[in-house]
Motif scaffolding. Sequence first.
Motif, PDB file in Angstrom:
ATOM      1  N   SER A   1      51.385  40.908  48.693  1.00  0.00           N
ATOM      2  CA  SER A   1      50.108  41.508  48.748  1.00  0.00           C
ATOM      3  C   SER A   1      49.529  41.891  50.037  1.00  0.00           C
ATOM      4  CB  SER A   1      49.053  40.999  47.729  1.00  0.00           C
ATOM      5  OG  SER A   1      47.771  41.343  47.832  1.00  0.00           O
TER       6      SER A   1
ATOM      7  N   SER B   1      46.550  43.022  50.431  1.00  0.00           N
ATOM      8  CA  SER B   1      44.945  42.706  50.424  1.00  0.00           C
ATOM      9  C   SER B   1      45.042  41.355  50.665  1.00  0.00           C
ATOM     10  CB  SER B   1      44.443  43.283  49.142  1.00  0.00           C
ATOM     11  OG  SER B   1      44.339  44.468  49.076  1.00  0.00           O
ATOM     12  N   TYR B   2      45.564  40.556  49.566  1.00  0.00           N
ATOM     13  CA  TYR B   2      45.440  39.082  49.586  1.00  0.00           C
ATOM     14  C   TYR B   2      46.244  38.106  50.448  1.00  0.00           C
ATOM     15  CZ  TYR B   2      43.100  40.351  45.243  1.00  0.00           C
ATOM     16  OH  TYR B   2      42.068  40.916  44.274  1.00  0.00           O
ATOM     17  N   GLN B   3      47.367  38.947  50.897  1.00  0.00           N
ATOM     18  CA  GLN B   3      48.367  38.009  51.922  1.00  0.00           C
ATOM     19  C   GLN B   3      48.761  37.007  51.374  1.00  0.00           C
ATOM     20  OE1 GLN B   3      47.731  38.801  56.055  1.00  0.00           O
ATOM     21  NE2 GLN B   3      47.255  40.838  55.414  1.00  0.00           N
TER      22      GLN B   3
ATOM     23  N   VAL C   1      40.702  33.881  32.542  1.00  0.00           N
ATOM     24  CA  VAL C   1      40.453  34.728  33.695  1.00  0.00           C
ATOM     25  C   VAL C   1      40.317  36.184  33.117  1.00  0.00           C
ATOM     26  CG1 VAL C   1      40.573  34.340  35.957  1.00  0.00           C
ATOM     27  CG2 VAL C   1      42.384  33.574  34.328  1.00  0.00           C
ATOM     28  N   GLY C   2      39.715  37.040  33.758  1.00  0.00           N
ATOM     29  CA  GLY C   2      39.616  38.593  34.010  1.00  0.00           C
ATOM     30  C   GLY C   2      39.336  39.150  32.422  1.00  0.00           C
TER      31      GLY C   2
ATOM     32  N   PHE D   1      51.442  42.002  35.871  1.00  0.00           N
ATOM     33  CA  PHE D   1      51.484  40.955  37.204  1.00  0.00           C
ATOM     34  C   PHE D   1      50.229  39.866  36.795  1.00  0.00           C
ATOM     35  CE2 PHE D   1      47.536  42.142  39.367  1.00  0.00           C
ATOM     36  CZ  PHE D   1      47.194  43.521  38.658  1.00  0.00           C
TER      37      PHE D   1
ATOM     38  N   HIS E   1      47.268  38.076  38.523  1.00  0.00           N
ATOM     39  CA  HIS E   1      46.173  38.259  39.411  1.00  0.00           C
ATOM     40  C   HIS E   1      46.277  37.270  40.562  1.00  0.00           C
ATOM     41  CE1 HIS E   1      42.800  40.052  41.232  1.00  0.00           C
ATOM     42  NE2 HIS E   1      43.349  41.104  40.564  1.00  0.00           N
TER      43      HIS E   1
ATOM     44  N   CYS F   1      43.825  36.713  42.849  1.00  0.00           N
ATOM     45  CA  CYS F   1      42.784  36.340  43.796  1.00  0.00           C
ATOM     46  C   CYS F   1      42.563  34.854  44.133  1.00  0.00           C
ATOM     47  CB  CYS F   1      41.437  37.054  43.142  1.00  0.00           C
ATOM     48  SG  CYS F   1      41.302  36.443  41.366  1.00  0.00           S
ATOM     49  N   ASN F   2      43.111  34.071  43.187  1.00  0.00           N
ATOM     50  CA  ASN F   2      42.963  32.513  43.398  1.00  0.00           C
ATOM     51  C   ASN F   2      44.152  31.901  43.881  1.00  0.00           C
ATOM     52  OD1 ASN F   2      40.214  32.296  42.245  1.00  0.00           O
ATOM     53  ND2 ASN F   2      41.010  32.505  40.113  1.00  0.00           N
TER      54      ASN F   2
ATOM     55  N   GLU G   1      43.387  29.622  47.408  1.00  0.00           N
ATOM     56  CA  GLU G   1      42.718  28.454  47.161  1.00  0.00           C
ATOM     57  C   GLU G   1      43.251  27.347  46.362  1.00  0.00           C
ATOM     58  OE1 GLU G   1      38.673  28.489  44.896  1.00  0.00           O
ATOM     59  OE2 GLU G   1      38.698  30.013  46.450  1.00  0.00           O
TER      60      GLU G   1
ATOM     61  N   LYS H   1      37.829  43.346  42.590  1.00  0.00           N
ATOM     62  CA  LYS H   1      37.938  42.200  42.971  1.00  0.00           C
ATOM     63  C   LYS H   1      38.971  42.148  44.451  1.00  0.00           C
ATOM     64  CE  LYS H   1      38.869  39.162  39.179  1.00  0.00           C
ATOM     65  NZ  LYS H   1      39.689  38.484  38.308  1.00  0.00           N
ATOM     66  N   GLU H   2      39.657  43.152  44.552  1.00  0.00           N
ATOM     67  CA  GLU H   2      40.700  43.253  45.474  1.00  0.00           C
ATOM     68  C   GLU H   2      39.709  43.727  46.844  1.00  0.00           C
ATOM     69  OE1 GLU H   2      44.156  45.385  44.741  1.00  0.00           O
ATOM     70  OE2 GLU H   2      44.925  45.388  46.768  1.00  0.00           O
TER      71      GLU H   2
ATOM     72  N   PHE I   1      37.798  40.781  47.998  1.00  0.00           N
ATOM     73  CA  PHE I   1      38.509  40.089  48.719  1.00  0.00           C
ATOM     74  C   PHE I   1      38.560  40.335  50.201  1.00  0.00           C
ATOM     75  CE2 PHE I   1      42.313  37.781  50.371  1.00  0.00           C
ATOM     76  CZ  PHE I   1      42.258  36.590  49.815  1.00  0.00           C
ATOM     77  N   LEU I   2      38.833  41.499  50.375  1.00  0.00           N
ATOM     78  CA  LEU I   2      39.055  42.233  51.719  1.00  0.00           C
ATOM     79  C   LEU I   2      37.647  42.236  52.536  1.00  0.00           C
ATOM     80  CD1 LEU I   2      41.113  45.137  50.820  1.00  0.00           C
ATOM     81  CD2 LEU I   2      41.561  43.364  52.345  1.00  0.00           C
TER      82      LEU I   2
ATOM     83  N   ALA J   1      37.322  35.915  46.677  1.00  0.00           N
ATOM     84  CA  ALA J   1      37.061  36.569  45.542  1.00  0.00           C
ATOM     85  C   ALA J   1      35.834  35.969  44.970  1.00  0.00           C
ATOM     86  CB  ALA J   1      38.013  36.682  44.534  1.00  0.00           C
TER      87      ALA J   1
ATOM     88  N   GLN K   1      48.318  50.944  53.555  1.00  0.00           N
ATOM     89  CA  GLN K   1      46.953  49.863  53.600  1.00  0.00           C
ATOM     90  C   GLN K   1      47.028  48.746  54.503  1.00  0.00           C
ATOM     91  OE1 GLN K   1      46.424  48.090  49.605  1.00  0.00           O
ATOM     92  NE2 GLN K   1      45.317  46.672  50.758  1.00  0.00           N
TER      93      GLN K   1
ATOM     94  N   HIS L   1      44.938  45.261  57.004  1.00  0.00           N
ATOM     95  CA  HIS L   1      43.715  44.497  56.932  1.00  0.00           C
ATOM     96  C   HIS L   1      43.064  45.384  58.418  1.00  0.00           C
ATOM     97  CE1 HIS L   1      44.035  40.527  54.917  1.00  0.00           C
ATOM     98  NE2 HIS L   1      44.000  41.547  54.175  1.00  0.00           N
TER      99      HIS L   1
END
Lengths: 217, 294
Positions: A101, A103-105, A143-144, A163, A165, A167-168, A171, B138-139, B142-143, B148, B210, B212
Motif C-alpha cells: 500500500s 499510503s500505509y506502506q 472494526v469499521g 481486503f 483494512h 490501518c492497524n 502498530e 482513514k487513509e 493516516f497520510l 489512524a 500516488q 508520500h
Amino acid sequence: MQHFPSISKAEFHDGCQAFYDTIVSVLDGNSWLQVAYESDVLSIKKEYIIKTPSTLNEKATDIVQHGNEDLIDDEDHEIICRHSSLPETDRILVEFSILWSPSYQVPVLWFTLNRVPSGISTGIETVYQHLVPETSRPALNQVGVMGGISIAHHPKSDLPAFFIHPCNTAEALYEICQQRSCRTALDYLVIWLGLVGPSFNLYIPSQLLLPAPEDEV
Amino acid sequence: MSVLQERVWAGRLPLEIRLASSECRIYDQSDPYLISVPRLCYLPLLLPRLHAFFSPVLIADPTTTPIYDGYFTYDSVPLKWHLPIGLLYDIYVLSSSQDPATPPLPFKLILHFQNGSGLNLISAEPAVLHDAFINSVKEADFLRTGTAKPIMSLSAADSRALWGSVQSHDLATYKRIYNSLLPQTFRNIPIRIYLPSGPDGEKASIKVVQAHIPPTVSSAAGGGGAGRISMTPQTLGAALRGLMPSLFPSSRTPVLARTVLHGAVVPLGSQLEELARSATYADGWLGIVVVMNS
C-alpha cells in the motif's frame, strides 16, 4: 528493515521474491495450492472445503422432525452437522493477493472468491461464514462499518475484491516484534502473514518459520 | 481558507440521466432525469430516486430489480461509484474537452440495472458506500498524521455524523467533525493525480499516481551562510515535477499539461498543505486531474 514497522516498496519486492523462492521448495503436501509472484503481486490460491446450505437445511429439517428443537435454536451449524454421518461438502477457491500500500506502506491482503458453488452467496456473508474461523469473527466484526473486511476494486485487476483494512497493521507488527526479531524483508512478510492469515485459516508452512542457517549472517 | 472550503462545497454539477435504451420500455427514449448535485456527492446516493423515477418504464420487473444493482456509464465507460461526481466529471469530461472555458454541460450519464456486458461490478449498497468513504477518510488521516488515531478516536456518533453530513451536504456539521481530524502540521499530503489516457489510448483507462509527499521541502537558504538548509512549503508544481518530470518539466509553468481541481485550473504555485486543509473532497483527498494542453 529501515523503516520498521513499515516496509518500503523495494523491501516488499525483495521479501515477496524471497518468500516465493522459499515456498516453492516446501509447497508439496500442504494446503497451499499455488503461489506466484508477478508484477509486484504475491498471490496465493487456496481451496476451502465448505458445508453447503442444502446439506445444512436437510439436517435442520431432519432434526426438527425428530423434535430436537433446541439444536436449531442454537443456530450452530457445527453442532447440527455432527449428527450427519456423511456431511456433504463443496469447495470454494480463494485467491489471495498481497499488495504493497503506497499510503500505509505495509502489505495489504486482498482476496476474491472463485468457483463459488451455486446457491452460495459471493458476498461478505460467505466470507464470514465459511472462511473466517469462529474464534476470529468477533475481533474482525469490531472494526469499521462492515467489520475488518471491506470490498473495493482490486488495485491491479480492477475486479471486485475483499481486503483487510491495513490501518492497524504497522502498530500490530511493532508490538509483535518486540518479542521476535525482524531482520529481513522475508522475516517481515512471514510475521505479517502470521498476523493476518489465521483470520482466514491461512497458515505459513512450518519450514518457513525455521531459523536461518548460522552461516548466513 | 474556510472561504475556499465554502466555495468547494458550493460547487454543483447538472446531470442528465437516461435509462439505458436496452432496459427501457419506450422504444424511442424515455424522459431523462435532470438534477443539479453537489460536486462532492456520490452517484449511488441518487439510486433510490432514480429507481423510483424509471420504474414505470423499466422492462424488468422493478420490484425484483435491486436498487443498488444500478450503475452509471459515461460514453460507455462504467463509472467508479466510490469517486465523487465532480472528480468523475473532471476525469472523463473536462480532461478531453476542447475548450476549457466552455465545458460541455450537463454531465450526461446512462443508468443501467442489468449487467448485460459481464462487467465486474460491486453493488454500492449504503453500507458498502459508507465503508468505502470511511476507509478513504482513514487513509487520508493516516497520510496526514502517520497514524489512524484521530479517526479511530472519533466517537461512533461523530463517525456516522461525518458520513451523514456528506449525504445531507451539511458543511457546518462536516467542518466540526472533520477539523478535529486535522493535525497542526501534516506529515504527508493526501493527494492522488489522475492521468486520463490520450486520445489514442483505451478510454476506460485512467492512471492514478500516488506517493508520500511531505508538505515542506528542504532548500538551500538564499543569501544565508553556506550549507544552511531551510524548509519551504511544497507546491503542487514542485511535487508534480518530482513525480512526473517529463509531463511537468517546470514547477511553475504548465508547459505540456495543466492541473484541474474541482473543475477549475489550479495554479502550479499553490501550496499543497493549504489545498489539503481547505480544498479537498469530503474524504480528505485532493484529486488532481491532469489535462494535456492542446
